[in-house]
Design a protein around this motif. Structure first.
Motif, PDB file in Angstrom:
ATOM      1  N   LYS A  38       0.855  -1.190   0.000  1.00  0.00           N
ATOM      2  CA  LYS A  38       0.000   0.000   0.000  1.00  0.00           C
ATOM      3  C   LYS A  38       0.892   1.241   0.000  1.00  0.00           C
ATOM      4  O   LYS A  38       1.974   1.234   0.584  1.00  0.00           O
ATOM      5  CB  LYS A  38      -0.914  -0.008   1.222  1.00  0.00           C
ATOM      6  N   PRO A  39       0.447   2.333  -0.661  1.00  0.00           N
ATOM      7  CA  PRO A  39       1.314   3.517  -0.814  1.00  0.00           C
ATOM      8  C   PRO A  39       1.836   4.093   0.506  1.00  0.00           C
ATOM      9  O   PRO A  39       2.988   4.523   0.574  1.00  0.00           O
ATOM     10  CB  PRO A  39       0.403   4.529  -1.521  1.00  0.00           C
ATOM     11  N   GLU A  40       1.025   4.079   1.541  1.00  0.00           N
ATOM     12  CA  GLU A  40       1.495   4.652   2.817  1.00  0.00           C
ATOM     13  C   GLU A  40       2.558   3.775   3.480  1.00  0.00           C
ATOM     14  O   GLU A  40       3.409   4.270   4.218  1.00  0.00           O
ATOM     15  CB  GLU A  40       0.330   4.890   3.788  1.00  0.00           C
ATOM     16  N   ASN A  41       2.543   2.476   3.197  1.00  0.00           N
ATOM     17  CA  ASN A  41       3.520   1.572   3.794  1.00  0.00           C
ATOM     18  C   ASN A  41       4.793   1.432   2.967  1.00  0.00           C
ATOM     19  O   ASN A  41       5.851   1.114   3.503  1.00  0.00           O
ATOM     20  CB  ASN A  41       2.908   0.190   4.015  1.00  0.00           C
ATOM     21  N   ILE A  42       4.703   1.678   1.662  1.00  0.00           N
ATOM     22  CA  ILE A  42       5.894   1.574   0.811  1.00  0.00           C
ATOM     23  C   ILE A  42       6.940   2.598   1.233  1.00  0.00           C
ATOM     24  O   ILE A  42       8.128   2.296   1.277  1.00  0.00           O
ATOM     25  CB  ILE A  42       5.522   1.734  -0.678  1.00  0.00           C
ATOM     26  N   GLN A  43       6.510   3.794   1.577  1.00  0.00           N
ATOM     27  CA  GLN A  43       7.453   4.824   2.025  1.00  0.00           C
ATOM     28  C   GLN A  43       8.203   4.381   3.275  1.00  0.00           C
ATOM     29  O   GLN A  43       9.386   4.642   3.428  1.00  0.00           O
ATOM     30  CB  GLN A  43       6.712   6.143   2.292  1.00  0.00           C
ATOM     31  N   LYS A  44       7.490   3.685   4.161  1.00  0.00           N
ATOM     32  CA  LYS A  44       8.122   3.196   5.387  1.00  0.00           C
ATOM     33  C   LYS A  44       9.212   2.175   5.065  1.00  0.00           C
ATOM     34  O   LYS A  44      10.298   2.210   5.655  1.00  0.00           O
ATOM     35  CB  LYS A  44       7.067   2.570   6.294  1.00  0.00           C
ATOM     36  N   GLN A  46      10.865   1.795   2.133  1.00  0.00           N
ATOM     37  CA  GLN A  46      11.939   2.316   1.295  1.00  0.00           C
ATOM     38  C   GLN A  46      12.847   3.285   2.036  1.00  0.00           C
ATOM     39  O   GLN A  46      13.985   3.479   1.644  1.00  0.00           O
ATOM     40  CB  GLN A  46      11.365   2.983   0.051  1.00  0.00           C
ATOM     41  N   ASN A  47      12.365   3.903   3.095  1.00  0.00           N
ATOM     42  CA  ASN A  47      13.167   4.860   3.859  1.00  0.00           C
ATOM     43  C   ASN A  47      13.467   4.320   5.252  1.00  0.00           C
ATOM     44  O   ASN A  47      13.132   4.934   6.253  1.00  0.00           O
ATOM     45  CB  ASN A  47      12.434   6.201   3.969  1.00  0.00           C
ATOM     46  N   GLN A  48      14.117   3.182   5.320  1.00  0.00           N
ATOM     47  CA  GLN A  48      14.443   2.568   6.598  1.00  0.00           C
ATOM     48  C   GLN A  48      15.717   3.178   7.178  1.00  0.00           C
ATOM     49  O   GLN A  48      16.614   3.579   6.435  1.00  0.00           O
ATOM     50  CB  GLN A  48      14.638   1.068   6.426  1.00  0.00           C
ATOM     51  N   PRO A  49      15.828   3.200   8.492  1.00  0.00           N
ATOM     52  CA  PRO A  49      17.088   3.661   9.094  1.00  0.00           C
ATOM     53  C   PRO A  49      18.193   2.634   8.839  1.00  0.00           C
ATOM     54  O   PRO A  49      17.924   1.466   8.588  1.00  0.00           O
ATOM     55  CB  PRO A  49      16.756   3.757  10.586  1.00  0.00           C
ATOM     56  N   ILE A  50      19.426   3.075   8.913  1.00  0.00           N
ATOM     57  CA  ILE A  50      20.568   2.190   8.666  1.00  0.00           C
ATOM     58  C   ILE A  50      20.665   1.162   9.789  1.00  0.00           C
ATOM     59  O   ILE A  50      20.636   1.505  10.971  1.00  0.00           O
ATOM     60  CB  ILE A  50      21.866   3.004   8.558  1.00  0.00           C
ATOM     61  N   ASP A  51      20.747  -0.101   9.387  1.00  0.00           N
ATOM     62  CA  ASP A  51      20.839  -1.210  10.332  1.00  0.00           C
ATOM     63  C   ASP A  51      22.010  -2.093   9.912  1.00  0.00           C
ATOM     64  O   ASP A  51      21.998  -2.676   8.834  1.00  0.00           O
ATOM     65  CB  ASP A  51      19.538  -2.007  10.346  1.00  0.00           C
ATOM     66  N   GLU A  52      23.022  -2.192  10.760  1.00  0.00           N
ATOM     67  CA  GLU A  52      24.237  -2.934  10.418  1.00  0.00           C
ATOM     68  C   GLU A  52      24.014  -4.437  10.341  1.00  0.00           C
ATOM     69  O   GLU A  52      24.819  -5.156   9.767  1.00  0.00           O
ATOM     70  CB  GLU A  52      25.337  -2.625  11.420  1.00  0.00           C
ATOM     71  N   THR A  53      22.929  -4.940  10.911  1.00  0.00           N
ATOM     72  CA  THR A  53      22.693  -6.385  10.908  1.00  0.00           C
ATOM     73  C   THR A  53      22.043  -6.874   9.618  1.00  0.00           C
ATOM     74  O   THR A  53      22.020  -8.068   9.375  1.00  0.00           O
ATOM     75  CB  THR A  53      21.791  -6.788  12.089  1.00  0.00           C
ATOM     76  N   LEU A  54      21.531  -5.975   8.797  1.00  0.00           N
ATOM     77  CA  LEU A  54      20.853  -6.360   7.557  1.00  0.00           C
ATOM     78  C   LEU A  54      21.794  -6.227   6.364  1.00  0.00           C
ATOM     79  O   LEU A  54      22.722  -5.415   6.384  1.00  0.00           O
ATOM     80  CB  LEU A  54      19.624  -5.476   7.332  1.00  0.00           C
ATOM     81  N   PRO A  55      21.574  -7.007   5.304  1.00  0.00           N
ATOM     82  CA  PRO A  55      22.394  -6.859   4.097  1.00  0.00           C
ATOM     83  C   PRO A  55      22.215  -5.472   3.483  1.00  0.00           C
ATOM     84  O   PRO A  55      21.107  -4.942   3.429  1.00  0.00           O
ATOM     85  CB  PRO A  55      21.834  -7.916   3.152  1.00  0.00           C
ATOM     86  N   GLY A  56      23.301  -4.879   3.055  1.00  0.00           N
ATOM     87  CA  GLY A  56      23.247  -3.550   2.447  1.00  0.00           C
ATOM     88  C   GLY A  56      22.800  -2.485   3.428  1.00  0.00           C
ATOM     89  O   GLY A  56      22.250  -1.464   3.027  1.00  0.00           O
ATOM     90  N   CYS A  65       8.730  -8.827  -2.572  1.00  0.00           N
ATOM     91  CA  CYS A  65       9.352 -10.120  -2.247  1.00  0.00           C
ATOM     92  C   CYS A  65       9.777 -10.197  -0.780  1.00  0.00           C
ATOM     93  O   CYS A  65      10.128 -11.275  -0.307  1.00  0.00           O
ATOM     94  CB  CYS A  65      10.566 -10.363  -3.130  1.00  0.00           C
ATOM     95  N   ALA A  66       9.768  -9.076  -0.080  1.00  0.00           N
ATOM     96  CA  ALA A  66      10.189  -8.998   1.328  1.00  0.00           C
ATOM     97  C   ALA A  66      11.612  -9.510   1.496  1.00  0.00           C
ATOM     98  O   ALA A  66      11.895 -10.347   2.331  1.00  0.00           O
ATOM     99  CB  ALA A  66       9.220  -9.753   2.222  1.00  0.00           C
ATOM    100  N   ARG A  67      12.537  -8.990   0.680  1.00  0.00           N
ATOM    101  CA  ARG A  67      13.941  -9.405   0.719  1.00  0.00           C
ATOM    102  C   ARG A  67      14.847  -8.190   0.729  1.00  0.00           C
ATOM    103  O   ARG A  67      14.553  -7.169   0.096  1.00  0.00           O
ATOM    104  CB  ARG A  67      14.290 -10.239  -0.509  1.00  0.00           C
ATOM    105  N   TYR A  68      15.969  -8.319   1.446  1.00  0.00           N
ATOM    106  CA  TYR A  68      17.002  -7.291   1.457  1.00  0.00           C
ATOM    107  C   TYR A  68      18.105  -7.672   0.481  1.00  0.00           C
ATOM    108  O   TYR A  68      18.388  -8.848   0.287  1.00  0.00           O
ATOM    109  CB  TYR A  68      17.603  -7.154   2.860  1.00  0.00           C
TER     110      TYR A  68
END
Length: 106
Positions: A38-44, A46-56, A65-68
């Motif tokens: 949904k458009p309101e959730n896509i922004q959330k 795509q603009n995630q805070p930097i997390d060192e535990t996740l790929p990239g 696809c719910a993939r990093y």
């Protein structure tokens, strides 16, 4: 001659082995992904805070696809793949409601 051979690992009785296999290839359910696109959730997403535990560092995320992904190049390759196109089509379908499921069961 040869000694007695013992079978290595009986995975049929190993409950921990089955638990690992179930969660190893876990994918989010289609109704969860349908809510994410949904458009309101896509922004959330795509603009995630930097997390060192996740790929990239969590900056390259495919919502349908719910993939990093590790970098921009790998997510672009993924977006033109057949797997992504199938999942994108599946995620855009409207999921069944509880009422529809109950009516189908009667």
């Amino acid at each position: 001659m040869g000694g007695i051979y013992k079978r290595k690992g009986n995975s049929a009785k190993n409950k921990f082995h089955h638990r690992i296999l179930k969660t190893k290839s876990y994918q989010r359910a289609n109704d969860q992904i349908h809510d994410d696109i949904k458009p309101e959730n896509i922004q959330k997403w795509q603009n995630q805070p930097i997390d060192e535990t996740l790929p990239g560092l969590g900056q390259y995320y495919c919502v349908s696809c719910a993939r990093y992904f590790v970098n921009e190049e790998s997510i672009k390759k993924h977006q033109i793949s057949k797997q992504h196109k199938k999942q994108d089509k599946r995620a855009k379908e409207k999921p069944y409601t509880h009422m529809e499921a109950e009516q189908a069961g009667k």
